[in-house]
Design an enzyme around this catalytic site. Sequence first.
Site, PDB file in Angstrom:
ATOM      1  N   GLY A  71      11.650 -22.773  -3.452  1.00  0.00           N
ATOM      2  CA  GLY A  71      12.980 -22.361  -3.891  1.00  0.00           C
ATOM      3  C   GLY A  71      14.069 -23.186  -3.246  1.00  0.00           C
ATOM      4  O   GLY A  71      15.091 -23.504  -3.880  1.00  0.00           O
ATOM      5  N   THR A  72      13.885 -23.556  -1.978  1.00  0.00           N
ATOM      6  CA  THR A  72      14.873 -24.398  -1.296  1.00  0.00           C
ATOM      7  C   THR A  72      14.974 -25.755  -1.972  1.00  0.00           C
ATOM      8  O   THR A  72      16.071 -26.281  -2.180  1.00  0.00           O
ATOM      9  CB  THR A  72      14.498 -24.564   0.182  1.00  0.00           C
ATOM     10  OG1 THR A  72      14.452 -23.282   0.802  1.00  0.00           O
ATOM     11  CG2 THR A  72      15.504 -25.441   0.907  1.00  0.00           C
ATOM     12  N   ASN A 125      16.734 -20.030   1.226  1.00  0.00           N
ATOM     13  CA  ASN A 125      16.478 -20.367   2.624  1.00  0.00           C
ATOM     14  C   ASN A 125      17.628 -19.818   3.461  1.00  0.00           C
ATOM     15  O   ASN A 125      18.791 -20.077   3.145  1.00  0.00           O
ATOM     16  CB  ASN A 125      16.362 -21.880   2.786  1.00  0.00           C
ATOM     17  CG  ASN A 125      15.743 -22.277   4.102  1.00  0.00           C
ATOM     18  OD1 ASN A 125      16.194 -21.839   5.152  1.00  0.00           O
ATOM     19  ND2 ASN A 125      14.719 -23.101   4.057  1.00  0.00           N
ATOM     20  N   LYS A 174       2.033 -20.509   0.832  1.00  0.00           N
ATOM     21  CA  LYS A 174       3.166 -20.465  -0.089  1.00  0.00           C
ATOM     22  C   LYS A 174       2.666 -20.627  -1.523  1.00  0.00           C
ATOM     23  O   LYS A 174       1.992 -21.601  -1.856  1.00  0.00           O
ATOM     24  CB  LYS A 174       4.181 -21.560   0.244  1.00  0.00           C
ATOM     25  CG  LYS A 174       5.467 -21.451  -0.568  1.00  0.00           C
ATOM     26  CD  LYS A 174       6.568 -22.311   0.019  1.00  0.00           C
ATOM     27  CE  LYS A 174       7.871 -22.133  -0.751  1.00  0.00           C
ATOM     28  NZ  LYS A 174       8.363 -20.731  -0.706  1.00  0.00           N
ATOM     29  N   GLY A 181      14.743 -13.121   0.229  1.00  0.00           N
ATOM     30  CA  GLY A 181      14.389 -14.518   0.392  1.00  0.00           C
ATOM     31  C   GLY A 181      13.221 -14.917  -0.482  1.00  0.00           C
ATOM     32  O   GLY A 181      12.671 -16.005  -0.336  1.00  0.00           O
ATOM     33  N   THR A 231      11.351 -16.328  -3.660  1.00  0.00           N
ATOM     34  CA  THR A 231      11.706 -17.372  -4.618  1.00  0.00           C
ATOM     35  C   THR A 231      10.746 -17.327  -5.804  1.00  0.00           C
ATOM     36  O   THR A 231       9.730 -16.638  -5.782  1.00  0.00           O
ATOM     37  CB  THR A 231      11.646 -18.765  -3.964  1.00  0.00           C
ATOM     38  OG1 THR A 231      10.316 -19.001  -3.483  1.00  0.00           O
ATOM     39  CG2 THR A 231      12.627 -18.861  -2.799  1.00  0.00           C
ATOM     40  N   HIS A 265       5.120 -27.299   2.860  1.00  0.00           N
ATOM     41  CA  HIS A 265       5.069 -25.929   3.370  1.00  0.00           C
ATOM     42  C   HIS A 265       3.635 -25.554   3.724  1.00  0.00           C
ATOM     43  O   HIS A 265       2.693 -26.267   3.398  1.00  0.00           O
ATOM     44  CB  HIS A 265       5.612 -24.940   2.332  1.00  0.00           C
ATOM     45  CG  HIS A 265       7.107 -24.878   2.296  1.00  0.00           C
ATOM     46  ND1 HIS A 265       7.869 -25.733   1.519  1.00  0.00           N
ATOM     47  CD2 HIS A 265       7.989 -24.078   2.948  1.00  0.00           C
ATOM     48  CE1 HIS A 265       9.145 -25.452   1.682  1.00  0.00           C
ATOM     49  NE2 HIS A 265       9.249 -24.465   2.547  1.00  0.00           N
ATOM     50  N   HIS A 266       3.499 -24.398   4.334  1.00  0.00           N
ATOM     51  CA  HIS A 266       2.200 -23.851   4.713  1.00  0.00           C
ATOM     52  C   HIS A 266       1.364 -23.532   3.470  1.00  0.00           C
ATOM     53  O   HIS A 266       1.888 -23.386   2.359  1.00  0.00           O
ATOM     54  CB  HIS A 266       2.382 -22.591   5.560  1.00  0.00           C
ATOM     55  CG  HIS A 266       3.299 -21.586   4.933  1.00  0.00           C
ATOM     56  ND1 HIS A 266       2.892 -20.693   3.962  1.00  0.00           N
ATOM     57  CD2 HIS A 266       4.615 -21.347   5.133  1.00  0.00           C
ATOM     58  CE1 HIS A 266       3.900 -19.933   3.604  1.00  0.00           C
ATOM     59  NE2 HIS A 266       4.973 -20.308   4.287  1.00  0.00           N
ATOM     60  N   ASP A 300       0.784  -1.222   0.000  1.00  0.00           N
ATOM     61  CA  ASP A 300       0.000   0.000   0.000  1.00  0.00           C
ATOM     62  C   ASP A 300       0.828   1.291   0.000  1.00  0.00           C
ATOM     63  O   ASP A 300       0.258   2.384  -0.063  1.00  0.00           O
ATOM     64  CB  ASP A 300      -0.938   0.026   1.211  1.00  0.00           C
ATOM     65  CG  ASP A 300      -1.967  -1.099   1.167  1.00  0.00           C
ATOM     66  OD1 ASP A 300      -2.397  -1.441   0.050  1.00  0.00           O
ATOM     67  OD2 ASP A 300      -2.314  -1.623   2.230  1.00  0.00           O
TER      68      ASP A 300
END
Length: 255
Positions: A145-146, A102, A139, A75, A77, A135-136, A33
Amino acid sequence: MKISLIGYGKMGRMIEEIALQRGHTISCIIDIDNQEDFESEAFRSSDVAIEFTTPQAAYGNYLRAFAQGVKVVSGSTGWRRDHEEDVRRLIAEGNTLFWASNFSVGVALFSQLNRRLAELMNDFPAYDVSMVETHHVHKLDAPSGTAITLAEDILARLDRKKRWAKGVVTDAEGKPWGDHAAADAGSDASDVLRIDAVREDEVPGIHTITYESDADLISITHSAKSRRGFALGAVLAAEYTHKHSGLLTIDDLFS
């Protein structure tokens, strides 16, 4: 050190907390914003900007930060497929980006184990390799990306695998999840490293690499307990980036 934050979700707030605990100042916070604040004196005076946003926004954020002469730790990705060469050109022009898929210290150690195991397994073709990342549900990119970084490290050391490909993406019950559910074409080919993905609740991140033969199975796993390890690593990366230039990686930080 004066730090700007680009992206102020859960990770941004945790980075802020840790940065303040380590004696740094948050000079500017930019979220969706208030994009005009990229051109503010507060942002321009920052020593480093820490960027955690989305695959779609990351590259544009780098451009805006570099235009103000601000180094970036990122970080985010999912941007490399379209913009990796663009970023390398920007670095060659004198900008600085510390990028990692990561920032966890544990993942850095896990990555070293992954590389060594791939080197050993190169001499044992009876073992096929695969990967699963969890992952959660927030995502957006899959595989993570890791996971891609881990896969690329394997490909560089395991002659029998030529490329990685996305496998299935499911929820915790094994049902197709989101727009990424379908596997890539050819993901089951013998020379392909398949990466399956699971999206479950608020899981911070689990990566499992498995080598399996008819006789047995060897598996290594990194499981994050919270996002705090990632946030601490990002602040450590910012401290490192303050004193270094160019295209920096997690290997530079922990070498």
